[in-house]
Enzyme design. Sequence first.
Site, mmCIF file in Angstrom:
data_model
loop_
_atom_site.group_PDB
_atom_site.id
_atom_site.type_symbol
_atom_site.label_atom_id
_atom_site.label_comp_id
_atom_site.label_asym_id
_atom_site.label_seq_id
_atom_site.Cartn_x
_atom_site.Cartn_y
_atom_site.Cartn_z
ATOM 1 N N TRP A 198 61.521 -12.358 -11.944
ATOM 2 C CA TRP A 198 62.907 -12.785 -11.849
ATOM 3 C C TRP A 198 63.528 -12.789 -13.257
ATOM 4 O O TRP A 198 62.879 -13.217 -14.199
ATOM 5 C CB TRP A 198 62.969 -14.200 -11.227
ATOM 6 C CG TRP A 198 64.350 -14.759 -11.181
ATOM 7 C CD1 TRP A 198 65.411 -14.267 -10.494
ATOM 8 C CD2 TRP A 198 64.826 -15.923 -11.865
ATOM 9 N NE1 TRP A 198 66.522 -15.039 -10.703
ATOM 10 C CE2 TRP A 198 66.187 -16.070 -11.546
ATOM 11 C CE3 TRP A 198 64.228 -16.857 -12.727
ATOM 12 C CZ2 TRP A 198 66.972 -17.103 -12.048
ATOM 13 C CZ3 TRP A 198 65.006 -17.887 -13.225
ATOM 14 C CH2 TRP A 198 66.357 -18.019 -12.881
ATOM 15 N N ARG A 442 63.108 -22.391 -3.339
ATOM 16 C CA ARG A 442 64.485 -22.825 -3.615
ATOM 17 C C ARG A 442 64.969 -23.769 -2.505
ATOM 18 O O ARG A 442 66.074 -23.643 -1.985
ATOM 19 C CB ARG A 442 65.420 -21.623 -3.726
ATOM 20 C CG ARG A 442 66.627 -21.907 -4.614
ATOM 21 C CD ARG A 442 67.759 -20.935 -4.391
ATOM 22 N NE ARG A 442 68.799 -21.119 -5.390
ATOM 23 C CZ ARG A 442 70.033 -20.694 -5.267
ATOM 24 N NH1 ARG A 442 70.413 -20.027 -4.197
ATOM 25 N NH2 ARG A 442 70.916 -20.892 -6.203
ATOM 26 N N LYS A 475 78.293 -9.878 -0.442
ATOM 27 C CA LYS A 475 77.063 -9.942 -1.251
ATOM 28 C C LYS A 475 76.008 -10.593 -0.368
ATOM 29 O O LYS A 475 76.129 -11.767 -0.004
ATOM 30 C CB LYS A 475 77.318 -10.768 -2.501
ATOM 31 C CG LYS A 475 76.112 -10.919 -3.413
ATOM 32 C CD LYS A 475 76.525 -11.641 -4.691
ATOM 33 C CE LYS A 475 75.366 -11.991 -5.585
ATOM 34 N NZ LYS A 475 75.800 -12.838 -6.708
ATOM 35 N N ASP A 477 72.555 -12.002 0.026
ATOM 36 C CA ASP A 477 71.532 -12.534 -0.872
ATOM 37 C C ASP A 477 70.252 -12.901 -0.105
ATOM 38 O O ASP A 477 70.250 -13.028 1.134
ATOM 39 C CB ASP A 477 72.107 -13.774 -1.575
ATOM 40 C CG ASP A 477 71.479 -14.026 -2.937
ATOM 41 O OD1 ASP A 477 70.421 -13.456 -3.221
ATOM 42 O OD2 ASP A 477 72.050 -14.819 -3.707
ATOM 43 N N CYS A 525 71.181 -8.267 -2.616
ATOM 44 C CA CYS A 525 70.776 -9.114 -3.730
ATOM 45 C C CYS A 525 69.565 -9.906 -3.254
ATOM 46 O O CYS A 525 69.473 -10.244 -2.071
ATOM 47 C CB CYS A 525 71.947 -10.049 -4.050
ATOM 48 S SG CYS A 525 71.567 -11.336 -5.244
ATOM 49 N N ASP A 547 69.688 -11.371 -11.938
ATOM 50 C CA ASP A 547 70.428 -12.592 -12.267
ATOM 51 C C ASP A 547 70.575 -12.748 -13.769
ATOM 52 O O ASP A 547 71.241 -13.663 -14.236
ATOM 53 C CB ASP A 547 69.699 -13.821 -11.712
ATOM 54 C CG ASP A 547 70.056 -14.073 -10.269
ATOM 55 O OD1 ASP A 547 70.957 -13.387 -9.748
ATOM 56 O OD2 ASP A 547 69.445 -14.964 -9.644
HETATM 57 C C1 DGJ Z 1 71.129 -15.585 -6.534
HETATM 58 C C2 DGJ Z 1 72.063 -14.486 -6.936
HETATM 59 O O1 DGJ Z 1 71.377 -13.477 -7.561
HETATM 60 C C3 DGJ Z 1 73.165 -15.078 -7.795
HETATM 61 O O2 DGJ Z 1 73.984 -14.057 -8.282
HETATM 62 C C4 DGJ Z 1 73.921 -16.051 -6.972
HETATM 63 O O3 DGJ Z 1 74.547 -15.400 -5.903
HETATM 64 C C5 DGJ Z 1 72.983 -17.135 -6.455
HETATM 65 N N1 DGJ Z 1 71.844 -16.580 -5.789
HETATM 66 C C6 DGJ Z 1 73.698 -18.048 -5.533
HETATM 67 O O4 DGJ Z 1 72.862 -18.955 -4.941
#
Ligand code: DGJ
Length: 748
Positions: A198, A442, A475, A477, A525, A547
């Site tokens: 990460w 998380r 987006k 995620d 993402c 990130d």
């Molecule tokens: C992880 C993503 O990579 C970030 O850009 C953001 O969207 C956060 N999650 C939000 O929780």
Amino acid sequence: MPIFTHDRQFHLQGQDVSYIIRLLENGQLEQTYFGKRVSDRADFSGLAPMPNEPLGNANFPLKNSGFTLEWARQEYPSYGTSDFREPAIELEEKQGSRLSHFIYHDYQVIKGKPELNGMPAVYGGAEECETLQITLKDAVLEAELTLFYTVFHQRNVIIRRCELNNTGTEPFSIHRLMSASIDLPDHNYESIQLDGAWIRERHLHRSKLKPGLHVIDSKKGVSSSSHNPFLALARPNTSENEGEVIGLNLIYSGNFRGSVEVDTYDTTRIMMGINPAGFKWELVPEDTFYTPEAVFVYSANGLNNMSQSFHSLYQNHLIRGQWKNKERPVLLNNWEATYFTFNHKKISDLASSASELGVELFVLDDGWFEGRNDDTTSLGDWTADKKKLPEGLKVLADDVRSRSVSFGIWVEPEMVSQKSRLYQQHPDWVLKAPHRPHTRGRNQMVLDLGKTEVQDYIIEAISRVLRESQASYVKWDMNRTVTEVYSDVLPASRQGEVMHRYIVGLYRVLEEITSSFPSVLFESCASGGNRFDPGMLYYMPQTWTSDNTDAVERLKIQYGTSLVYPISSIGAHVSASPNHQTGRVTPIDFRFHAAMFGAFGYELDPQEMDDHIRKVVAEQISLVKKERALLQFGDFYRLISPFEGNDTAWMTVSQDRSEALLAFYRMLSQPNAGLKRIKLSGLDADKTYEVEWQEGSNRRHRQYGGDELMNIGWQIPPFFTGTVKTGNTHFYGDFQSAVWKFKECTKG
Ligand code: DGJ
């Protein structure tokens, strides 16, 4: 004609590549040759390995022939006979035997490329490519194995996958069914891979092959940032522009395994496919298992050429939909500007000041839904938070749009928080093992996407968000890896299927949602780049790369990512300084010059900028708008590696080679540094190019021949080397950068 067939021999021929398969004496398939194109001949048997002497204990029982699989180069090696290298296939029949012996049955050549139902795949029409389908049979197991090979007439790629069909009356189990395997005749290669973690994704590693087995893999439920599903084998002298390299990439978003094995006889086996670790699939009579696709690229002209083959294949034959070849909007994302702390007014103010700067799309990130004030709650409940957005999502989205920017939204559909209505209603929808602790990542749990009702819920909930907000961008995620892989809908004998069923379920969800909202731009993402793979690109044409928005770190991450993935797919944003991940202070130009080579945007609060920075940012945005066809869809060339020193350089060239943008980055300033000349790539040797640059207060310009720039090089202006402030030493300090445009001079 790209596929030649002869008695016991198949030859796939692409633009500059040949791939030859023959039948072995025992009816299995031989990998005869993969490399630079050769003319077709009726008999390539002379390429088979010639052992020095018969091998005592490994003879395959063919009468007196001395034939053994131990040294044979194989197309699809199986477990348990006289080949002791990594197998591509390992099955378990009812009696417990893990042996299989698939021998040639028949073949078919098809114009174009058949679809791979329910899985992401390269596509191509009858004019562009041909597919060879070879069927093998195992009489004991009563199973049929079909190997698929697609070759494109004008490309240097071979796409492989296979299907296994149970034609008998008894079920059997699949422990391993790799997408592709190739045996190469020597081991004089270096392996190249993209590894990390990460906020440190896809760092490039290159090492000489050694005897034994070298493995990269993921057991994390995502393709992962630990290792990208990519491996390359390059000859030791291969550079960016010269030398031979074979690249291998898997079109899959889950657990994978890639391996390179150098055996006792100094030959090399490279393979990739679904990770056998934790995998077991029960194949019942009449059922078929489909592997994901593996893409082989061959380049005789270095790594840039390999990357351009991947980029062009994915851009034209993998990425789909309205955004495929469309320039991407300049966006502003509120994540690093606000994190979870915002309300309607803050968002509309952000959108308003972003719009004044020229931003085209505002993206509302995490924190907009019911009670989501930190990362401990609410995933799964996809309705607007009443405190932050009392008038709801639609009113907010309309307000944003009234500021002349379009509206985009963040979702994380594969997850659920313990504190959520969804979990209260459906505690059985998560992946968890009976009587075992249940890991949170998380603070959240993973929904069981193998379940149809979970897939349907996600499709419905996210479609509702999109209908209500009329969002033009999403987006998508995914912020944790997958643990306790167990599903209560499957019997004990099928628990090895859970992870692959999750991925196939995810693909169904993505197919339904992306095809219901064809005009929406989707960006995938996974805590940044934990799932940057071609499987996701099939559904979503861009990926949030990392990130980590620190420009220094991004040079490495984007450089590594560019080995395989098109520049238009690489999400890259300018963020605040000091940077939120590293605390590093960098100039706004440096941050811009790093982010502009990608799907470009900002991730900061424009209201915190002073007038000077606002002016600079507005100019940056208009420059990107002017150049983004070239930036996002030009041919990309890496010139100087950030992994090798203080400088980085890369460039992009238009397809007609009439214009190019060259970027140069210097990390730490060097007092009285030596002169620096960079050899450019991809220009037309016969064209003359004009370049302009700023030197102190002077605007300079000059003309150069394309051959001059490529063979001798472009000497970077002296402002990186100054130690005394004069009119010529305009830039100072660390993290300096510049971008120059080279434009063909019009004749006359
Ligand atoms: C992880 C993503 O990579 C970030 O850009 C953001 O969207 C956060 N999650 C939000 O929780």
